[in-house]
Scaffold this motif. Sequence first.
Motif, PDB file in Angstrom:
ATOM      1  N   ASP A  71      66.414  45.367   1.386  1.00 66.24           N
ATOM      2  CA  ASP A  71      67.315  46.512   1.289  1.00 66.24           C
ATOM      3  C   ASP A  71      66.762  47.739   1.993  1.00 66.24           C
ATOM      4  OD1 ASP A  71      69.325  45.291  -0.394  1.00 66.24           O
ATOM      5  OD2 ASP A  71      67.696  45.158  -1.838  1.00 66.24           O
ATOM      6  N   VAL A 105      76.696  34.656 -11.638  1.00 64.39           N
ATOM      7  CA  VAL A 105      75.605  35.491 -12.146  1.00 64.39           C
ATOM      8  C   VAL A 105      74.370  34.623 -12.353  1.00 64.39           C
ATOM      9  CG1 VAL A 105      74.912  37.056 -13.973  1.00 64.39           C
ATOM     10  CG2 VAL A 105      77.283  36.962 -13.277  1.00 64.39           C
ATOM     11  N   THR A 106      74.593  33.455 -12.962  1.00 59.98           N
ATOM     12  CA  THR A 106      73.462  32.588 -13.277  1.00 59.98           C
ATOM     13  C   THR A 106      72.735  32.143 -12.024  1.00 59.98           C
ATOM     14  OG1 THR A 106      74.670  31.791 -15.191  1.00 59.98           O
ATOM     15  CG2 THR A 106      72.774  30.514 -14.505  1.00 59.98           C
ATOM     16  N   LYS A 135      72.688  33.420  -9.030  1.00 60.72           N
ATOM     17  CA  LYS A 135      72.021  34.528  -8.353  1.00 60.72           C
ATOM     18  C   LYS A 135      70.672  34.821  -8.997  1.00 60.72           C
ATOM     19  CE  LYS A 135      72.188  39.357  -7.265  1.00 60.72           C
ATOM     20  NZ  LYS A 135      72.585  40.656  -7.787  1.00 60.72           N
ATOM     21  N   HIS A 136      70.674  34.972 -10.319  1.00 59.59           N
ATOM     22  CA  HIS A 136      69.446  35.387 -10.987  1.00 59.59           C
ATOM     23  C   HIS A 136      68.502  34.226 -11.246  1.00 59.59           C
ATOM     24  CE1 HIS A 136      70.418  39.560 -11.429  1.00 59.59           C
ATOM     25  NE2 HIS A 136      71.647  39.227 -11.742  1.00 59.59           N
ATOM     26  N   ALA A 171      66.681  33.471  -8.043  1.00 57.15           N
ATOM     27  CA  ALA A 171      65.721  34.541  -7.773  1.00 57.15           C
ATOM     28  C   ALA A 171      64.521  34.436  -8.705  1.00 57.15           C
ATOM     29  CB  ALA A 171      66.399  35.897  -7.932  1.00 57.15           C
ATOM     30  N   ILE A 184      72.214  55.674   0.570  1.00 56.33           N
ATOM     31  CA  ILE A 184      72.693  54.418   0.013  1.00 56.33           C
ATOM     32  C   ILE A 184      73.522  53.634   1.028  1.00 56.33           C
ATOM     33  CG2 ILE A 184      73.672  53.334  -2.047  1.00 56.33           C
ATOM     34  CD1 ILE A 184      73.377  55.954  -3.455  1.00 56.33           C
ATOM     35  N   THR A 219      74.703  40.416  -1.295  1.00 58.77           N
ATOM     36  CA  THR A 219      74.318  41.184  -2.474  1.00 58.77           C
ATOM     37  C   THR A 219      75.382  42.203  -2.860  1.00 58.77           C
ATOM     38  OG1 THR A 219      72.913  42.216  -0.836  1.00 58.77           O
ATOM     39  CG2 THR A 219      71.835  41.020  -2.597  1.00 58.77           C
ATOM     40  N   ASP A 220      75.978  42.820  -1.856  1.00 62.51           N
ATOM     41  CA  ASP A 220      77.031  43.774  -2.178  1.00 62.51           C
ATOM     42  C   ASP A 220      78.156  43.089  -2.915  1.00 62.51           C
ATOM     43  OD1 ASP A 220      76.910  45.822   0.803  1.00 62.51           O
ATOM     44  OD2 ASP A 220      75.780  45.845  -1.067  1.00 62.51           O
ATOM     45  N   GLY A 271      78.037  41.747  -7.010  1.00 63.27           N
ATOM     46  CA  GLY A 271      78.406  42.624  -8.112  1.00 63.27           C
ATOM     47  C   GLY A 271      79.891  42.901  -8.116  1.00 63.27           C
ATOM     48  N   GLN A 272      80.420  43.091  -6.924  1.00 58.93           N
ATOM     49  CA  GLN A 272      81.844  43.360  -6.803  1.00 58.93           C
ATOM     50  C   GLN A 272      82.678  42.367  -7.575  1.00 58.93           C
ATOM     51  OE1 GLN A 272      83.820  43.292  -3.051  1.00 58.93           O
ATOM     52  NE2 GLN A 272      82.994  45.264  -2.485  1.00 58.93           N
ATOM     53  N   THR A 302      82.032  42.550 -11.394  1.00 61.32           N
ATOM     54  CA  THR A 302      82.591  43.654 -12.176  1.00 61.32           C
ATOM     55  C   THR A 302      84.110  43.669 -12.150  1.00 61.32           C
ATOM     56  OG1 THR A 302      81.984  44.939 -10.253  1.00 61.32           O
ATOM     57  CG2 THR A 302      80.703  45.295 -12.255  1.00 61.32           C
ATOM     58  N   ASP A 355      65.194  39.678 -13.052  1.00 66.07           N
ATOM     59  CA  ASP A 355      64.544  38.384 -12.870  1.00 66.07           C
ATOM     60  C   ASP A 355      63.264  38.295 -13.681  1.00 66.07           C
ATOM     61  OD1 ASP A 355      66.549  38.008 -11.061  1.00 66.07           O
ATOM     62  OD2 ASP A 355      65.329  38.671  -9.372  1.00 66.07           O
ATOM     63  N   ASN A 389      73.206  40.893 -17.154  1.00 63.43           N
ATOM     64  CA  ASN A 389      73.058  39.787 -16.212  1.00 63.43           C
ATOM     65  C   ASN A 389      72.037  38.776 -16.714  1.00 63.43           C
ATOM     66  OD1 ASN A 389      74.944  40.547 -14.367  1.00 63.43           O
ATOM     67  ND2 ASN A 389      73.511  41.680 -13.081  1.00 63.43           N
ATOM     68  N   VAL A 421      73.657  36.455 -19.396  1.00 61.61           N
ATOM     69  CA  VAL A 421      74.450  35.361 -18.829  1.00 61.61           C
ATOM     70  C   VAL A 421      73.508  34.341 -18.199  1.00 61.61           C
ATOM     71  CG1 VAL A 421      76.263  34.767 -17.211  1.00 61.61           C
ATOM     72  CG2 VAL A 421      76.310  36.972 -18.356  1.00 61.61           C
ATOM     73  N   THR A 422      72.531  34.837 -17.453  1.00 58.05           N
ATOM     74  CA  THR A 422      71.627  33.932 -16.755  1.00 58.05           C
ATOM     75  C   THR A 422      70.834  33.063 -17.713  1.00 58.05           C
ATOM     76  OG1 THR A 422      71.395  35.583 -15.034  1.00 58.05           O
ATOM     77  CG2 THR A 422      69.793  33.809 -15.045  1.00 58.05           C
ATOM     78  N   HIS A 445      72.991  30.328 -19.433  1.00 57.29           N
ATOM     79  CA  HIS A 445      73.394  29.184 -18.615  1.00 57.29           C
ATOM     80  C   HIS A 445      72.211  28.491 -17.954  1.00 57.29           C
ATOM     81  CE1 HIS A 445      77.641  29.539 -19.191  1.00 57.29           C
ATOM     82  NE2 HIS A 445      77.534  30.835 -19.058  1.00 57.29           N
ATOM     83  N   LEU A 455      69.995  51.897  -5.653  1.00 54.02           N
ATOM     84  CA  LEU A 455      69.998  50.776  -4.727  1.00 54.02           C
ATOM     85  C   LEU A 455      70.281  49.476  -5.458  1.00 54.02           C
ATOM     86  CD1 LEU A 455      67.078  50.680  -2.210  1.00 54.02           C
ATOM     87  CD2 LEU A 455      69.495  50.267  -1.825  1.00 54.02           C
ATOM     88  N   LEU A 507      73.761  49.069  -6.364  1.00 54.72           N
ATOM     89  CA  LEU A 507      74.534  48.634  -5.210  1.00 54.72           C
ATOM     90  C   LEU A 507      74.487  47.122  -5.075  1.00 54.72           C
ATOM     91  CD1 LEU A 507      74.056  50.574  -1.893  1.00 54.72           C
ATOM     92  CD2 LEU A 507      76.124  49.582  -2.829  1.00 54.72           C
ATOM     93  N   GLN A 508      73.291  46.591  -5.315  1.00 57.38           N
ATOM     94  CA  GLN A 508      73.105  45.162  -5.177  1.00 57.38           C
ATOM     95  C   GLN A 508      73.862  44.396  -6.240  1.00 57.38           C
ATOM     96  OE1 GLN A 508      68.734  45.453  -4.684  1.00 57.38           O
ATOM     97  NE2 GLN A 508      68.936  43.239  -4.625  1.00 57.38           N
ATOM     98  N   GLU A 509      73.868  44.974  -7.430  1.00 60.34           N
ATOM     99  CA  GLU A 509      74.360  44.183  -8.544  1.00 60.34           C
ATOM    100  C   GLU A 509      75.819  44.431  -8.873  1.00 60.34           C
ATOM    101  OE1 GLU A 509      70.106  43.685 -10.784  1.00 60.34           O
ATOM    102  OE2 GLU A 509      71.735  44.672 -11.811  1.00 60.34           O
ATOM    103  N   HIS A 510      76.371  45.487  -8.318  1.00 57.91           N
ATOM    104  CA  HIS A 510      77.760  45.788  -8.684  1.00 57.91           C
ATOM    105  C   HIS A 510      78.696  45.725  -7.481  1.00 57.91           C
ATOM    106  CE1 HIS A 510      77.014  46.632 -12.846  1.00 57.91           C
ATOM    107  NE2 HIS A 510      75.878  47.159 -12.456  1.00 57.91           N
TER     108      HIS A 510
END
Lengths: 563, 563
Positions: free
Chosen positions: A170, A299-300, A302-303, A306, A455, A479-480, A483-484, A487, B250, B296, B299-300, B303, B557, B560-563
């Motif tokens: 980022d 969500v699962t 992604k995290h 990671a 940002i 990544t953008d 979340g979109q 939410t 994470d 997050n 949920v992670t 699952h 930041l 931004l990544q998460e939403h």
Amino acid sequence: MGFDLGTTLQKMNILSDTDNTSVVAITLFVALLCACIVIGHLLEESRWMNESITALIIGVCTGVGILLISGGKSSRLLIFSEDLFFIYLLPPIIFNAGFQVKKKQFFRNFSTIMLFGAIGTLISFVVISFGAIGLLQQMDINLAIGEYLALGAIFAATDSVCTLQVLNQDETPLLYSLVFGEGVVNDATSVVLFNAVQNLDLTHINTTIALELFGNFLYLFITSTILGVVAGLLSAYVIKKLYFGRHSTDREVAIMMLLAYLSYMLSELFNLSAILTVFFCGIVMSHYTWHNVTENSRVTTKHAFATLSFVAEIFIFLYVGMDALDIEKWRVVSSSLKTSISVSGILMGLVLVGRAAFIFPLSFLSNLTKKSPYNKIDFKKQITIWWAGLMRGAVSMALAYKQFTSSGHTNVRENAIMITSTITVVLFSTVVFGLITKPLVRFLLPSSKQLIRMISSEPITPHSITLPLLGGEQEDSLTDLYGQSITHGQTSEASGVGQNIPRPNSLRMLLSSRTVHYYWRKFDNAFMRPVFGGRGFVPFVPGSPTERSVHRFPEELEKLQEH
Amino acid sequence: MGFDLGTTLQKMNILSDTDNTSVVAITLFVALLCACIVIGHLLEESRWMNESITALIIGVCTGVGILLISGGKSSRLLIFSEDLFFIYLLPPIIFNAGFQVKKKQFFRNFSTIMLFGAIGTLISFVVISFGAIGLLQQMDINLAIGEYLALGAIFAATDSVCTLQVLNQDETPLLYSLVFGEGVVNDATSVVLFNAVQNLDLTHINTTIALELFGNFLYLFITSTILGVVAGLLSAYVIKKLYFGRHSTDREVAIMMLLAYLSYMLSELFNLSAILTVFFCGIVMSHYTWHNVTENSRVTTKHAFATLSFVAEIFIFLYVGMDALDIEKWRVVSSSLKTSISVSGILMGLVLVGRAAFIFPLSFLSNLTKKSPYNKIDFKKQITIWWAGLMRGAVSMALAYKQFTSSGHTNVRENAIMITSTITVVLFSTVVFGLITKPLVRFLLPSSKQLIRMISSEPITPHSITLPLLGGEQEDSLTDLYGQSITHGQTSEASGVGQNIPRPNSLRMLLSSRTVHYYWRKFDNAFMRPVFGGRGFVPFVPGSPTERSVHRFPEELEKLQEH
């Protein structure tokens, strides 16, 4: 933590000879991993440290502790295993990198990445190999010519795991995509070089051999990529067709994980570049499969990916740190400690020179092809790229072990020197270069910091700041997008459809890289997405509240569970 | 899948002698796991089949395939390893079971579960051991007395992994909590019995030995539980204090996973009951830690843990299925095939009788203590409990291997017979009993189906249908609560505070189990939650949109990544 660790160490001393050893080793490792996470978290604000250095230092300290407790005998439980590294630890890291990579940024710089990864690594290989032949032979070290070349192949490759630790996607997206992308691509180069060193007569290089090498590289690159893409598409297709989300989000996560791993192992099985395969599998999965699964699965995955990657990274550095103290190989070397230090210094210098020898000329070449001044890699960036790729880590170490130990032991003097020098180079480059990289990036590229304040998702290239005006730019980073859709749920899915349709824009047509992107988008929309799903092309989001209520009663139950 | 599998098998034939074997084995396993998931999904609607049977059958078929391809030589890659099972596959399954268990249901039936798990397993052990001594000695099988007792200990324990596959927590919560809870508790009993068989002279049982056994059990049960609880509380405290969610979800997931695993390994290290430890660790984590992490992460973890457990379960059954065909042990037995079949039959019969010998009397005892007719276990339920716990699976197999193979080979005739009989019992009980359990539950307890239609979270006990009127009942199942806080976010957290405060209710006071629960709730609210977090006691939810915006720029930041 302290308590657990203490008792474990005590126990270890007692039990180290029984078959409980593996239990003790795992317990110790898991306790240390917890400690690394907590300490790494506490040091998060630090300007210098990063998780890998923390883990490395904790590893070395633990190694010292074990040495002291075991009375200098060194325990067997710490022997570095390439299998553990290549089969279990590396796949989640590379897969996650592909899964979370900013795809547009990556493909925009694709030609430069290929240039660095293929030609650059070759140049570095030549410099290091011939430098080693010239310098080490004067020092009473007798290696076969093939071993010198192997040394070149080992040290030519950037360690992508280290890069991930030092560069932030980022904060410095261009640097990240260039250096990390290079690290992924040069895995293919390394495989080709390793095979070439073993099978071809490289003392007489002529056009035929050069062409053969090039052909090999192309073959390897293409087959590895195709394997990864096919695995990714298969997962997208299976999940879309069979509609796992109907009754189980866990199945979706499991099948994504397993198919990605399967692609890695198949690639390994067929002697392809497994890193390249799983990287592209991650990219394809994030583009198609990820959009076909339920919101919870998104969500699962992604995290969870990671997290797995994060744990594997720490594990690797911890492991390298602990293994560095393995007394056996140092004992062999101790008589010629001076030689070992000189060898380490020479290798380190060759790595520096070898990397410089391709970064600057190739950046110049790359700049020639770019018309816009914003796309060019200026000198400051070149220095950062050169520096950020200098680290040699677990990959180099694993390759060195593969080359210089036949049965896990290091009794031959030359081999022991090579192993200990590799360890020295790895420790030195990771700690010293790692510590300096963060401040260096901030010093050389202060603009990035200012841009982050704005940002922007792509803070370095001013180019990208103007581009969002063209529309559709926000589709760039996964990544953008994560979340979109989390939410806004269904809403953002729906609006995503609109964004997918390429808007006619004369400015975009003018830029050639834009045009490739345009045709890809067209093909993607016309053929790929209807078949494999992807954003906006899944009929409805299984698991979304609006959709669920029309189903019959087992779904009602699941709804109860999940909402 | 078909393609991958085919080529892998082909390759295997060629490569099986090289060091690629592990790569081939892993590739094959991963491909088969994928196949199991897809086929299991397709069979989801079936009344009879479940995932474990599918995996077992696929495993056996693959075993046959490998045998045919390798020309009857049987490949080494399929040798069952207890380490793999106990160190890697079992922990995620049991931890997830604890993490997702309906806590109130579990603790309400705690006395019955302890009765079944401790006393019941002892009765079963005695019946099977003495039955085996009586019946097998007539068949020219010469085992030491200790080996007969070990046989009793092996076959007395219900396989909790099988139970998970056959019973559904949402459809039959009472059965699930009783049979699965028994499976968890009797792990402690098994460990005690195993140690007793090895260390004590059980031929002369007197009061002292009986007391010693009982003391051992109590010690083991309490220390194992405490270790699990401490690990769980530690994770809650660390995550609450250090506030990982500030910059990385994470890390939260990683530390939960690692601490749970650490508790398992420590328990294993100190020769405690690791299953009990990790089960209670899961319960504590779901009660405290889970509420301290970001949305997050919730949920992670939910699952990801379920997925890991799911994959491990399938892996186990696949593994057992493939291993069953290992030709070596069958060759030794082939001369006395008739004996082996008789032994399997006898063991199967003893398991049936041994389980009946404690379920019915102990249910009667348990019913005496319950005043309300709704809480009693009626005869139909007793039969279902008896039947659902009959399966013997991977746990039995691993224990049998531990007891009857010293070096991984099975050359002694008696040992080979015992191993093959165990395999036969495992295959038979899993497939036949597994197939029948689902329809049996529906036949004997048809009420459960009707109640599900009413979407009650506790459909079997009519008792629980009246209870929601008392308020606070929805706090029972973690699963209900998951979705709530995910969909409503901050809002449900806030409303959760209100639910936590126990409402004065005279009806609740009247029920004694309610009273224990009431005091626990009081203690929990007054002391535990303020220290360790938990629902409604975390100051604000890190990662929630309302909270984030007040932070400074690195969080921006991340947002931004998460939403």
